[in-house]
Enzyme design. Structure first.
Site, mmCIF file in Angstrom:
data_model
loop_
_atom_site.group_PDB
_atom_site.id
_atom_site.type_symbol
_atom_site.label_atom_id
_atom_site.label_comp_id
_atom_site.label_asym_id
_atom_site.label_seq_id
_atom_site.Cartn_x
_atom_site.Cartn_y
_atom_site.Cartn_z
ATOM 1 N N CYS A 4 -7.212 11.966 33.988
ATOM 2 C CA CYS A 4 -8.495 11.333 33.703
ATOM 3 C C CYS A 4 -9.643 12.133 34.299
ATOM 4 O O CYS A 4 -10.283 11.700 35.260
ATOM 5 C CB CYS A 4 -8.505 9.912 34.246
ATOM 6 N N PRO B 246 2.192 39.957 50.684
ATOM 7 C CA PRO B 246 1.912 39.568 49.305
ATOM 8 C C PRO B 246 2.388 38.148 49.005
ATOM 9 O O PRO B 246 3.463 37.744 49.460
ATOM 10 C CB PRO B 246 2.701 40.580 48.481
ATOM 11 N N ARG C 189 -5.472 25.215 39.183
ATOM 12 C CA ARG C 189 -6.304 26.422 39.260
ATOM 13 C C ARG C 189 -7.449 26.444 38.247
ATOM 14 O O ARG C 189 -8.565 26.803 38.606
ATOM 15 C CB ARG C 189 -5.451 27.691 39.164
HETATM 16 C C1 LIG Z 1 -3.103 33.771 51.068
HETATM 17 C C2 LIG Z 1 -2.731 34.748 52.083
HETATM 18 C C3 LIG Z 1 -1.899 35.812 51.761
HETATM 19 C C4 LIG Z 1 -1.389 36.068 50.371
HETATM 20 O O1 LIG Z 1 -2.389 36.404 49.497
HETATM 21 P P1 LIG Z 1 -2.028 36.804 47.976
HETATM 22 O O2 LIG Z 1 -3.352 37.075 47.386
HETATM 23 O O3 LIG Z 1 -1.345 35.648 47.369
HETATM 24 O O4 LIG Z 1 -1.179 38.016 48.051
HETATM 25 C C5 LIG Z 1 -1.513 36.651 52.776
HETATM 26 N N1 LIG Z 1 -1.931 36.472 54.046
HETATM 27 C C6 LIG Z 1 -2.746 35.449 54.398
HETATM 28 C C7 LIG Z 1 -3.148 35.285 55.810
HETATM 29 C C8 LIG Z 1 -3.177 34.561 53.432
HETATM 30 O O5 LIG Z 1 -3.990 33.555 53.781
#
Ligand SMILES: *Cc1c(COP(=O)(O)O)cnc(C)c1O
Length: 455
Positions: free
Chosen positions: A376, A306, A345
């Site tokens: 800008c 996560p 984002r």
């Molecule tokens: C980005 C990523 C995560 C984490 O994803 P979340 O959506 O932020 O939990 C985990 N493993 C890999 C390989 C990723 O590229």
């Protein structure tokens, strides 16, 4: 109308990803917003704005919920890893390590941040679809698990690991053919993704690695996406992964680890309704256990990664309101002292956020306004068409849910220095990342001598 209505609907204190504000958010006697026992307008005063604020209790709670849910629902060993690309700093590395989590990194910078933050090499996993030789060597030297993403990784490691030395600990990443959309997912044999091996290539890669004396393949990895609100795709993922586990073991690989990636969604706005951390862990735990049982396989160590759901809702960004522009009959813009450089984002993904004035979070809405950044770019808008109280220049605004993919994706566009980050807990705010100064941004600039000579 209230601007922080999680106070009205109740909070999920065990699953921080289900509240847009940190779980310690309270209204103090003066009616102003505090987090981690710290009054936010006072913090803005002391540390300046824009300012990232992280709530330690929220991060620790998310870590603990992942850890305990794995223990509760998965009968084998398990390890949650923090996907550090969500927000990488020494303090966060240190904090997640103290909660017993491992960490995943994708670059030398993220690796150094993890190692110097106290994460042990054996609890770090290195990802990346184009790792440099230097990154591979560094990972190898620290006993970090390297996720083989493609043939290039195999070729480079075969040269980097010298004959007769310890083999490299590896995981193999593949594209599981599960694609997630917000409300649907499809299965395809070959996914258009730059990451990992295609399922069709797996058998031959597994055979190739079996013959490689430098390689010790201990795990399998897949990651299906991010900000996912359904549970079904992850349930399906566990079945696909256990099929590959079966294949790899039959081909003679002592696979111990099964890493299902991350992706659990979080609440950015009221309409977001992600599953709890516990529900998510339950689905992947049951999925792996059942699939292993039906195939008569020993349980692997279950790993997950996560990122967003560990840190996003622990964070908020404080800005000061500035210029106001009214376009009669069209829109009213209120600009803040940050924008797309500290939160890319909205301009990148059209992401939506929730915000309130920290000194009067429940002030009734009186107008519709758009919060713009100071960059800008016309698209540099943080919140669009927000119901908002009438406000004054100088008031402090809190934007919630910025603990993930804000600082880590930020830039110096328009040569705007990066904000500081403070971590709050029990009424104390501590700096964990210093504010950049404009002069810091010049430190890598070089004027060729002949330009000076020319005057
Ligand atoms: C980005 C990523 C995560 C984490 O994803 P979340 O959506 O932020 O939990 C985990 N493993 C890999 C390989 C990723 O590229």
């Amino acid at each position: 109308m209230a601007n922080c209505n999680q106070y009205e609907t109740g909070r999920d204190l065990l699953s921080p990803n289900r509240n847009f504000a940190p779980i310690t958010a309270e209204i103090d006697e003066q009616g102003s917003l505090q987090v981690g026992g710290c009054n936010l307008s006072r913090i803005a005063e002391s540390y300046g704005t824009p300012l990232y604020v992280l709530d330690e209790v929220t991060i620790r709670t998310a870590c603990k919920t992942y850890r305990e849910a794995l223990k509760k629902y998965y009968p084998g060993d398990s390890l949650a890893l923090y996907a550090s690309k969500a927000n990488s700093s020494l303090a966060i590395s240190c904090l997640v390590a103290s909660e017993g989590l491992g960490l995943d990194a994708v670059s030398e910078g993220e690796l150094l941040t993890a190692l110097k933050g106290g994460v042990l090499g054996k609890n770090i996993v290195l990802h990346g679809n184009n790792k440099s030789d230097h990154e591979l060597l560094l990972a190898y030297q620290y006993g970090i698990t390297i996720v083989i993403d493609n043939q290039h990784d195999i070729e480079r490691l075969a040269e980097i690991v010298l004959p007769g030395s310890n083999p490299a600990n590896l995981m193999l990443r593949f594209t599981p053919g599960i694609e997630c959309h917000t409300h649907e997912y499809i299965r395809t044999g070959h996914l258009d993704s730059k990451f990992g091996f295609d399922p069709d290539q797996l058998e031959s890669v597994l055979i190739e690695l079996k013959g490689a004396s430098w390689a010790k393949l201990r795990g399998l990895h897949a990651h299906i996406g991010s900000q996912i609100f359904e549970l079904e795709p992850h349930k399906d993922l566990t079945e696909v992964m256990v099929d590959v586990l079966d294949l790899a073991r039959r081909l003679g690989h002592p696979i111990k680890d099964l890493n299902v990636g991350g992706g659990l969604g979080i609440k950015y706005v009221e309409t977001d309704d992600p599953p709890t951390i516990e529900e998510w862990i339950k689905v992947i735990s049951n999925g792996v256990e059942k699939a292993c049982k039906s195939r008569g396989l020993d349980l692997p160590r279950l790993m997950c990664e996560p990122g967003r759901s560990l840190v996003a809702n622990a964070g908020l960004t404080l800005y000061r309101l500035g210029a106001r522009k009214e376009i009669p009959g069209l829109r009213t813009y209120i600009s803040v002292d940050g924008g797309m450089s500290d939160n890319p984002r909205p301009i990148t993904y059209k992401s939506c956020y929730k915000a309130c004035l920290v000194e009067r979070p429940f002030a009734p809405a009186q107008e519709k306004i758009t919060i713009a950044g100071k960059h800008c770019e016309s698209g540099d808008v943080l919140l669009k068409d927000l119901d908002f109280p009438s406000s004054r220049s100088g008031e402090v605004l809190a934007v919630f849910g910025t603990g993930a993919y804000n600082a880590s994706m930020g830039s110096n566009y328009n040569r705007i220095p990066r904000p500081a980050t403070v971590i709050v807990n029990s009424g104390i705010a501590e700096l964990v990342q210093k504010r950049e100064r404009p002069e810091d941004l010049l430190q890598y600039d070089v004027i060729p001598d002949r330009f000076i000579a020319l005057g």
